[in-house]
Motif scaffolding. Sequence first.
Motif, short mmCIF file in Angstrom:
data_model
loop_
_atom_site.label_atom_id
_atom_site.label_comp_id
_atom_site.label_asym_id
_atom_site.label_seq_id
_atom_site.Cartn_x
_atom_site.Cartn_y
_atom_site.Cartn_z
N VAL A 1 7.12 -82.83 -32.12
CA VAL A 1 6.55 -81.71 -32.90
C VAL A 1 7.68 -80.79 -33.36
CG1 VAL A 1 5.20 -79.59 -32.70
CG2 VAL A 1 4.24 -81.75 -31.89
N ASP B 1 9.75 -82.42 -36.18
CA ASP B 1 8.97 -82.42 -37.42
C ASP B 1 8.86 -81.01 -38.01
OD1 ASP B 1 8.61 -85.14 -37.19
OD2 ASP B 1 6.58 -84.98 -36.35
N ASP C 1 10.19 -79.80 -41.62
CA ASP C 1 9.31 -79.09 -42.56
C ASP C 1 9.94 -77.78 -43.00
OD1 ASP C 1 7.37 -81.03 -42.42
OD2 ASP C 1 5.95 -79.84 -41.22
N ASN D 1 1.28 -74.99 -36.28
CA ASN D 1 0.49 -75.87 -37.14
C ASN D 1 0.79 -77.34 -36.85
OD1 ASN D 1 -0.83 -73.77 -38.41
ND2 ASN D 1 0.62 -73.68 -40.10
N ARG D 2 2.07 -77.67 -36.66
CA ARG D 2 2.45 -79.05 -36.35
C ARG D 2 1.85 -79.48 -35.02
NH1 ARG D 2 4.22 -83.52 -38.86
NH2 ARG D 2 5.39 -82.91 -40.67
N LEU E 1 -0.82 -78.25 -33.51
CA LEU E 1 -2.27 -78.38 -33.64
C LEU E 1 -2.64 -79.65 -34.39
CD1 LEU E 1 -3.20 -74.67 -34.37
CD2 LEU E 1 -3.58 -75.95 -32.26
N ASN E 2 -1.88 -80.00 -35.42
CA ASN E 2 -2.13 -81.26 -36.12
C ASN E 2 -1.91 -82.45 -35.19
OD1 ASN E 2 -2.82 -80.09 -38.56
ND2 ASN E 2 -0.74 -80.15 -39.35
N HIS E 3 -0.92 -82.33 -34.35
CA HIS E 3 -0.66 -83.39 -33.37
C HIS E 3 -1.85 -83.55 -32.43
CE1 HIS E 3 1.91 -86.03 -31.00
NE2 HIS E 3 1.35 -85.48 -29.94
N ARG F 1 -4.95 -82.69 -33.11
CA ARG F 1 -6.06 -83.24 -33.91
C ARG F 1 -5.94 -84.76 -33.99
NH1 ARG F 1 -4.89 -78.85 -37.49
NH2 ARG F 1 -6.34 -77.18 -37.00
N ASN F 2 -4.72 -85.23 -34.13
CA ASN F 2 -4.51 -86.68 -34.17
C ASN F 2 -4.84 -87.33 -32.84
OD1 ASN F 2 -3.71 -86.56 -36.82
ND2 ASN F 2 -1.53 -86.46 -36.34
#
Length: 187
Positions: free
Chosen positions: A60, A63, A67, A91-92, A94-96, A98-99
């Motif tokens: 994370v 990445d 970004d 945000n990264r 949280l996206n992780h 979510r995945n």
Amino acid sequence: MNPQPLALEQTHYIDKHLPLVEACRRGERKAQYEIYRLYAKAMFNVAVRIVNHVGEAEDVLQDAFLDAFQKIHDFRQTSTFGAWLKQIVINRALNHLRNRKVQLIDIEEAGEVPDEAAYDEEGIELNIQRVQNAIQQLPDGFRTVLCLYLLEGYDHEEIAEILGVAESTSRTQYIRAKKRLLEILKQ
């Protein structure tokens, strides 16, 4: 006489690292390394609190820095660079999650939510390592809301927007996370 409404001006923050940010905008690798060196540890801590896994937090973090360096021209000084970078890391992370398919329990599914004051918080002997270990034992959804609320300083409205859930769901997750955390600490 009616007073005229005040025009909202965009605030620009004086950031002590602005010369480094400007050098990053010009693509200078040494400046990018220096920014990384200055912020990596703090941003890693944010990521690991959310994803609860050292290796995943490292991914994370990498990445997020990629970004940030790719989008550095979008940084408009409406916050400090550190705050801007922290938002990218969150945000990264949280996206992780979510995945990973983190499930948050909607309040309608939750049933009765106990009052926060019902838990005996006195009498629990706390120390930092015990609390950190207990937080790591929480389910992802609980840990995410607890960290965003207590450690990152977001309110429930902001958390709901970030996670794409109802504000009541954020509050429920927080109450349940706090209850579960106290149960773990009492063991």
